[in-house]
Structures are given as structure tokens and as C-alpha cells.
Design an enzyme around this catalytic site. Sequence first.
Site, PDB file in Angstrom:
ATOM      1  N   THR A 226      39.615   7.594 -46.522  1.00  0.00           N
ATOM      2  CA  THR A 226      40.059   6.194 -46.452  1.00  0.00           C
ATOM      3  C   THR A 226      38.869   5.332 -46.043  1.00  0.00           C
ATOM      4  OG1 THR A 226      40.882   6.539 -44.197  1.00  0.00           O
ATOM      5  CG2 THR A 226      42.466   6.763 -45.987  1.00  0.00           C
ATOM      6  N   ASP A 260      45.553  -7.391 -37.367  1.00  0.00           N
ATOM      7  CA  ASP A 260      45.370  -6.298 -36.403  1.00  0.00           C
ATOM      8  C   ASP A 260      45.334  -4.990 -37.193  1.00  0.00           C
ATOM      9  OD1 ASP A 260      45.517  -4.405 -34.422  1.00  0.00           O
ATOM     10  OD2 ASP A 260      47.364  -5.140 -33.517  1.00  0.00           O
ATOM     11  N   ASP A 266      47.623   5.072 -39.832  1.00  0.00           N
ATOM     12  CA  ASP A 266      48.909   5.756 -39.638  1.00  0.00           C
ATOM     13  C   ASP A 266      49.932   5.291 -40.673  1.00  0.00           C
ATOM     14  OD1 ASP A 266      47.726   6.927 -37.447  1.00  0.00           O
ATOM     15  OD2 ASP A 266      48.426   5.361 -36.082  1.00  0.00           O
ATOM     16  N   GLY A 303      50.438  -4.789 -33.330  1.00  0.00           N
ATOM     17  CA  GLY A 303      51.083  -3.589 -32.821  1.00  0.00           C
ATOM     18  C   GLY A 303      50.877  -2.382 -33.706  1.00  0.00           C
TER      19      GLY A 303
HETATM   20  O1  RIB Z   1      46.170   4.850 -34.704  1.00  0.00           O
HETATM   21  C1  RIB Z   1      46.576   3.928 -33.712  1.00  0.00           C
HETATM   22  C2  RIB Z   1      47.013   4.662 -32.493  1.00  0.00           C
HETATM   23  O2  RIB Z   1      45.902   5.299 -31.912  1.00  0.00           O
HETATM   24  C3  RIB Z   1      47.569   3.774 -31.411  1.00  0.00           C
HETATM   25  O3  RIB Z   1      48.962   3.576 -31.527  1.00  0.00           O
HETATM   26  C4  RIB Z   1      47.173   4.476 -30.132  1.00  0.00           C
HETATM   27  O4  RIB Z   1      48.234   4.982 -29.403  1.00  0.00           O
HETATM   28  C5  RIB Z   1      46.195   5.549 -30.554  1.00  0.00           C
HETATM   29  O5  RIB Z   1      46.746   6.789 -30.501  1.00  0.00           O
END
Ligand code: RIB
Length: 319
Positions: A226, A260, A266, A303
Site C-alpha cells: 500500500t 485524518d 485498517d 478517529g
Molecule cells: O492503525 C491505527 C491504529 O494503530 C490505531 O487505532 C491505534 O490504536 C494503533 O494501534
Amino acid sequence: MTVLVVGSYNQDHVWRIDRFPQPGETRRGLGFSTGPGGKGFNQAVASARQQAPTAFIGALGEDALARIARELAAAEGLDARWQVCTDTSTGSCGIVVDAQGQNQIVLDLAANERLSPEFVAAQQDLFDKARVVLVQMETGLAAVRAALAAAPAGCVRMLNPAPVHADADAALIAVADLATPNETEFADLLARCAGVTITAETIAAIGNAELHALCRRLGAASIVVTLGSRGCFVSHADPTRWHDTETHYRLPAENVQVRDTTGAGDAFNGALAAQLARFPAQPLRDGLIQAGRAAALSTERAGAAVAMPTLAEVRARFG
Ligand code: RIB
């Protein structure tokens, strides 16, 4: 259940700021929020919000944050199994986000590091129902190895090596059907697994054939590197396994207003796992496009877990 995520849960504490402080400097924050995070939990939420039935295995302390974690998992419809660690706290994370949406993170993994291979292996009923098993490196590596070992035959073993664990080695990467490092993680893995020295900043500019050859130095059957706002690079040992036609190719990123970037990786991994589980006969290329859209949309929100878009939101924005 079709996606099983084994990984970390953290309570994120987020401060917005104009720019990152220098060493020794105190800067006033421009706002504070707290919410669920941890790469594992974020990816599980991302998968569930893309409408893949999703389960999660993680570890918590015996504290107030643990109660919040259980409530959040239930609210997201996750089948969550928690190992309770009585001698440490639930994972916590301090994140500073600057005006450009970049972040700096301080992390205390606490209970996440105690997630035991025995606890993971004891949840075999979840593995038996999984089409995709997705792991990261924010837990102890024994738990990661146990999860990959418990994945049933025919299931996709997906490894997001984030952040690269100090003890990660070539044997672990080689177990993955699909590994998804970012540029920094890719450079780190090349150095430790193949003895190749390369700087993360130069990776996006490397030509496709050379980048494919570098990917092949890592043992995973397929690699998706990525590249943030520059999209991603895909490298297969065998493209037909994923219903793709090319051994390697690039995909661009969606154009969005970044607020952000926390959790964008993720969102990408969780959404990709959901696509692979829901549409196993679909080309990986199509799954990656959907994952890129989910990741892009997540950067327009503040967030981590709370920023993961739903399937309806991705469709409404990108069609
Ligand atoms: O990838 C983002 C995450 O990395 C955050 O939510 C934080 O908790 C860290 O683990």
C-alpha cells in the site's frame, strides 16, 4: 461467519494540533476525542461494516476500558472472544493529528502482547467457519503464528505486517497467502527477510518489473504494497489463484479530502478481507478497488474504528 480477525484492541486518545511539537516543546491542542482502536479491532469493524459476517479474537485487561470494548464489539455485531489478562491493562494509544491529517502515535500494547497461542487455538470453531483469517503484528508473534496455523485448508491467510514486529522473520511471511505491507513495512521486511536495503520513500517510484522482483524476494504468495495517496502495487506468484490476469500491476488511490489518515490501512485491510470472503470468485483487482475506496473514505473522518465506512456509504460516494 466469513472473516476472522485476530489482533489488537486499543483505546485511542486523539489530539488535533496545528503541527507536531519539537522535542521539549509544549503545544496547545485544538481538540480531543477518545474512542476504539487497535489495528485488529479496526480491521474487524471495517470488515463487518462491508457486510461480511466477522469474528474477532483479542485480549483485554480487567478494567473500565475492557467494558467499553465489549460493548463496542457487540454494537458492531462482531462475534468477539476476549482473553482477559488480570495483571495488565487494556491497550491504549495516544495519537496526535496535525493540520495535514498526518499522525504520530504512542502505543502501550499491554494486554495485546499477552494474547496467547493457546487462547487463539482454543477458538477453533471460529477458524472452522472462516473464509479469510486476517492478522497483524500488534500482538505477540506466537498468537499470530497460532492464528495462521489454525486457518483451515482453502481459507485465505492474510497478513498485514503492521507494525513489523521485532521478531518477524521470513518463515512467518512465507506462510501468508496475501501480505499487505505499507512502504515502511515493505522496506523493513526486505531488509530482515531478504537482506535488501531500500528506503521506504523511494518505493513508489520504482518501476513495476523491479518492484515485482523485490516482492518476490519475500515468501508470501501474493503481496499488496500500500502506497498511501499513490495507491497500491500488486505482485503475484500466480495471478490465476486470485482470478487476476497480470502477475503485477498498480492501482491508483481515490481522490478525497484527507482529514485524518489514522486507520486508513485498517479500513483497506478489513474491506479487502470482506471482499475476498463475500466474493471468492471475483478478481482480486476488484476487491482492491473496493478496499481503496473504503480506505479513502475513512481518511475524510476523524478517529479509527469509528471512521470505518459502511458498504452503503462507499456505494453512495463511489457508485
Ligand atoms: O492503525 C491505527 C491504529 O494503530 C490505531 O487505532 C491505534 O490504536 C494503533 O494501534
